[in-house]
Design a protein around this motif. Structure first.
Motif, PDB file in Angstrom:
ATOM      1  N   LYS A   4      -5.894   1.293  -3.440  1.00 47.48           N
ATOM      2  CA  LYS A   4      -5.077   2.253  -3.620  1.00 47.48           C
ATOM      3  C   LYS A   4      -4.762   2.449  -5.098  1.00 47.48           C
ATOM      4  CE  LYS A   4      -0.349   3.960  -3.117  1.00 47.48           C
ATOM      5  NZ  LYS A   4       0.964   3.703  -2.905  1.00 47.48           N
ATOM      6  N   SER A   5      -4.432   3.708  -5.718  1.00 48.03           N
ATOM      7  CA  SER A   5      -4.145   3.751  -7.255  1.00 48.03           C
ATOM      8  C   SER A   5      -2.525   3.680  -7.114  1.00 48.03           C
ATOM      9  CB  SER A   5      -4.790   4.782  -7.825  1.00 48.03           C
ATOM     10  OG  SER A   5      -4.308   5.772  -7.508  1.00 48.03           O
ATOM     11  N   TYR A   6      -1.868   3.037  -7.844  1.00 47.24           N
ATOM     12  CA  TYR A   6      -0.353   3.134  -7.854  1.00 47.24           C
ATOM     13  C   TYR A   6       0.210   3.967  -8.690  1.00 47.24           C
ATOM     14  CZ  TYR A   6      -0.769  -0.824  -4.737  1.00 47.24           C
ATOM     15  OH  TYR A   6      -1.363  -1.262  -3.668  1.00 47.24           O
ATOM     16  N   ALA A   7       0.325   5.353  -8.425  1.00 49.86           N
ATOM     17  CA  ALA A   7       0.660   6.409  -9.321  1.00 49.86           C
ATOM     18  C   ALA A   7       2.402   6.246  -9.209  1.00 49.86           C
ATOM     19  CB  ALA A   7       0.170   7.780  -8.794  1.00 49.86           C
ATOM     20  N   ILE A   8       3.025   6.696 -10.399  1.00 49.42           N
ATOM     21  CA  ILE A   8       4.362   6.633 -10.460  1.00 49.42           C
ATOM     22  C   ILE A   8       4.607   8.204 -10.503  1.00 49.42           C
ATOM     23  CG2 ILE A   8       5.955   6.353 -12.206  1.00 49.42           C
ATOM     24  CD1 ILE A   8       4.258   3.973 -13.330  1.00 49.42           C
ATOM     25  N   ASP A   9       5.637   8.439  -9.914  1.00 48.74           N
ATOM     26  CA  ASP A   9       6.097   9.713  -9.890  1.00 48.74           C
ATOM     27  C   ASP A   9       6.739  10.423 -10.977  1.00 48.74           C
ATOM     28  OD1 ASP A   9       5.779   9.463  -7.114  1.00 48.74           O
ATOM     29  OD2 ASP A   9       7.740   9.561  -6.377  1.00 48.74           O
ATOM     30  N   TYR A  31      15.148  -1.752  -6.748  1.00 54.50           N
ATOM     31  CA  TYR A  31      14.939  -1.674  -8.012  1.00 54.50           C
ATOM     32  C   TYR A  31      13.801  -2.227  -8.385  1.00 54.50           C
ATOM     33  CZ  TYR A  31      19.517   0.264  -7.943  1.00 54.50           C
ATOM     34  OH  TYR A  31      20.918   0.930  -7.781  1.00 54.50           O
ATOM     35  N   ALA A  32      12.779  -1.736  -9.419  1.00 55.29           N
ATOM     36  CA  ALA A  32      11.476  -2.438  -9.708  1.00 55.29           C
ATOM     37  C   ALA A  32      11.144  -2.032 -11.018  1.00 55.29           C
ATOM     38  CB  ALA A  32      10.341  -2.015  -8.881  1.00 55.29           C
ATOM     39  N   ARG A  33      10.329  -2.724 -11.640  1.00 47.98           N
ATOM     40  CA  ARG A  33       9.418  -2.704 -13.086  1.00 47.98           C
ATOM     41  C   ARG A  33       8.396  -3.015 -13.131  1.00 47.98           C
ATOM     42  NH1 ARG A  33       9.683  -6.803 -16.970  1.00 47.98           N
ATOM     43  NH2 ARG A  33      10.872  -8.589 -16.092  1.00 47.98           N
ATOM     44  N   LEU A  34       7.522  -2.259 -13.800  1.00 52.10           N
ATOM     45  CA  LEU A  34       5.916  -2.850 -13.851  1.00 52.10           C
ATOM     46  C   LEU A  34       6.038  -3.911 -14.910  1.00 52.10           C
ATOM     47  CD1 LEU A  34       4.227   0.679 -13.964  1.00 52.10           C
ATOM     48  CD2 LEU A  34       4.103  -1.256 -12.064  1.00 52.10           C
ATOM     49  N   ALA A  35       5.152  -4.977 -14.474  1.00 46.70           N
ATOM     50  CA  ALA A  35       5.161  -6.191 -15.422  1.00 46.70           C
ATOM     51  C   ALA A  35       5.191  -6.048 -16.798  1.00 46.70           C
ATOM     52  CB  ALA A  35       4.267  -7.307 -14.950  1.00 46.70           C
ATOM     53  N   ARG A  36       4.338  -4.837 -17.266  1.00 45.52           N
ATOM     54  CA  ARG A  36       4.159  -4.619 -18.799  1.00 45.52           C
ATOM     55  C   ARG A  36       4.659  -3.177 -19.164  1.00 45.52           C
ATOM     56  NH1 ARG A  36      -1.936  -6.889 -20.121  1.00 45.52           N
ATOM     57  NH2 ARG A  36      -1.888  -8.340 -18.481  1.00 45.52           N
ATOM     58  N   GLN A  76       0.840  -1.247   0.000  1.00 44.17           N
ATOM     59  CA  GLN A  76      -0.030   0.022  -0.145  1.00 44.17           C
ATOM     60  C   GLN A  76       0.775   1.233  -0.129  1.00 44.17           C
ATOM     61  OE1 GLN A  76      -3.169   0.567  -0.538  1.00 44.17           O
ATOM     62  NE2 GLN A  76      -4.097  -1.393  -0.151  1.00 44.17           N
ATOM     63  N   ALA A  77       2.078   1.261   0.491  1.00 46.09           N
ATOM     64  CA  ALA A  77       2.799   2.293   0.850  1.00 46.09           C
ATOM     65  C   ALA A  77       3.837   2.519  -0.579  1.00 46.09           C
ATOM     66  CB  ALA A  77       3.685   2.180   2.002  1.00 46.09           C
ATOM     67  N   LEU A  78       3.795   1.363  -1.350  1.00 51.78           N
ATOM     68  CA  LEU A  78       4.796   1.499  -2.206  1.00 51.78           C
ATOM     69  C   LEU A  78       4.654   2.636  -3.281  1.00 51.78           C
ATOM     70  CD1 LEU A  78       7.016  -0.197  -3.965  1.00 51.78           C
ATOM     71  CD2 LEU A  78       5.261  -1.180  -5.056  1.00 51.78           C
ATOM     72  N   THR A  79       5.759   3.252  -3.791  1.00 55.23           N
ATOM     73  CA  THR A  79       5.778   4.440  -4.779  1.00 55.23           C
ATOM     74  C   THR A  79       6.827   4.146  -5.628  1.00 55.23           C
ATOM     75  OG1 THR A  79       5.170   6.029  -2.774  1.00 55.23           O
ATOM     76  CG2 THR A  79       6.211   6.988  -4.856  1.00 55.23           C
ATOM     77  N   LEU A  80       6.491   4.207  -6.955  1.00 60.17           N
ATOM     78  CA  LEU A  80       7.454   3.976  -8.005  1.00 60.17           C
ATOM     79  C   LEU A  80       7.982   5.308  -8.279  1.00 60.17           C
ATOM     80  CD1 LEU A  80       5.630   1.421 -10.066  1.00 60.17           C
ATOM     81  CD2 LEU A  80       7.588   1.035  -8.437  1.00 60.17           C
ATOM     82  N   GLY A  81       9.325   5.554  -8.332  1.00 63.27           N
ATOM     83  CA  GLY A  81       9.762   6.703  -8.549  1.00 63.27           C
ATOM     84  C   GLY A  81      10.574   6.823 -10.102  1.00 63.27           C
ATOM     85  N   VAL A  89      13.279   0.460 -15.722  1.00 61.19           N
ATOM     86  CA  VAL A  89      13.709   0.112 -14.278  1.00 61.19           C
ATOM     87  C   VAL A  89      13.475   1.627 -13.574  1.00 61.19           C
ATOM     88  CG1 VAL A  89      15.551  -0.600 -12.845  1.00 61.19           C
ATOM     89  CG2 VAL A  89      15.154  -1.536 -15.042  1.00 61.19           C
ATOM     90  N   ARG A  90      12.697   1.088 -12.390  1.00 63.94           N
ATOM     91  CA  ARG A  90      12.507   2.549 -11.537  1.00 63.94           C
ATOM     92  C   ARG A  90      12.892   2.100 -10.083  1.00 63.94           C
ATOM     93  NH1 ARG A  90       8.932   6.138 -13.491  1.00 63.94           N
ATOM     94  NH2 ARG A  90       7.862   5.663 -15.599  1.00 63.94           N
ATOM     95  N   LEU A  91      13.158   3.129  -9.324  1.00 64.35           N
ATOM     96  CA  LEU A  91      13.126   3.043  -7.908  1.00 64.35           C
ATOM     97  C   LEU A  91      11.883   2.994  -7.326  1.00 64.35           C
ATOM     98  CD1 LEU A  91      15.772   5.925  -7.161  1.00 64.35           C
ATOM     99  CD2 LEU A  91      16.269   3.252  -7.380  1.00 64.35           C
ATOM    100  N   ALA A  92      11.652   1.787  -6.217  1.00 66.22           N
ATOM    101  CA  ALA A  92      10.463   1.521  -5.591  1.00 66.22           C
ATOM    102  C   ALA A  92      10.932   1.922  -4.272  1.00 66.22           C
ATOM    103  CB  ALA A  92      10.129   0.325  -5.717  1.00 66.22           C
TER     104      ALA A  92
END
Length: 130
Positions: A123-128, A86-91, A32-37, A95-98
């Protein structure tokens, strides 16, 4: 793969067996707290160095109750610093910072998690934006 569902206030696995409540709650709170930056790479050839190959990364899917489509589908790789991975959305390729996902949160014995949240509107998962 590990499916985790919260039913009647208790975490259970996909077969209905009790799951470790503290680990599940930690994972749910972190999701829930995850933010993709910021984007750190747009080259899929770099996935290995970030721990983001499908064979290396932990895949996290978060579903709203009754929805067959995940609200979030992300691969989580190596620790970057602090509570950042480090993270990436499946689709998507970048590569982003999570942020706000401590590496120790992913301590359950699985390489893939599917969390089902009990709200019909997770929660909607917005990307910074940079």
């Amino acid at each position: 793969s590990l499916a985790l569902i919260k039913k009647a206030g208790r975490w259970v696995d996909g077969d209905g067996a009790p799951a470790r409540a503290e680990a599940c709650a930690g994972l749910a709170q972190a999701a829930q707290a995850l933010t993709l930056g910021a984007v750190v790479s747009e080259d899929p050839a770099s996935y290995e160095s970030y721990g983001l190959l499908e064979t290396q990364a932990v895949r996290l899917k978060v579903f709203a109750e009754g929805s067959p489509t995940p609200a979030l589908d992300v691969y989580l790789g190596r620790a970057a610093f602090g509570e950042t991975l480090y993270a990436r959305l499946a689709r998507e390729a970048p590569v982003r910072l999570a942020r706000r996902m401590p590496p120790e949160t992913l301590s359950l014995p699985a390489t893939s998690y599917a969390l089902q949240v009990t709200s019909s509107q997770p929660k909607s998962y917005a990307i910074d934006s940079p």
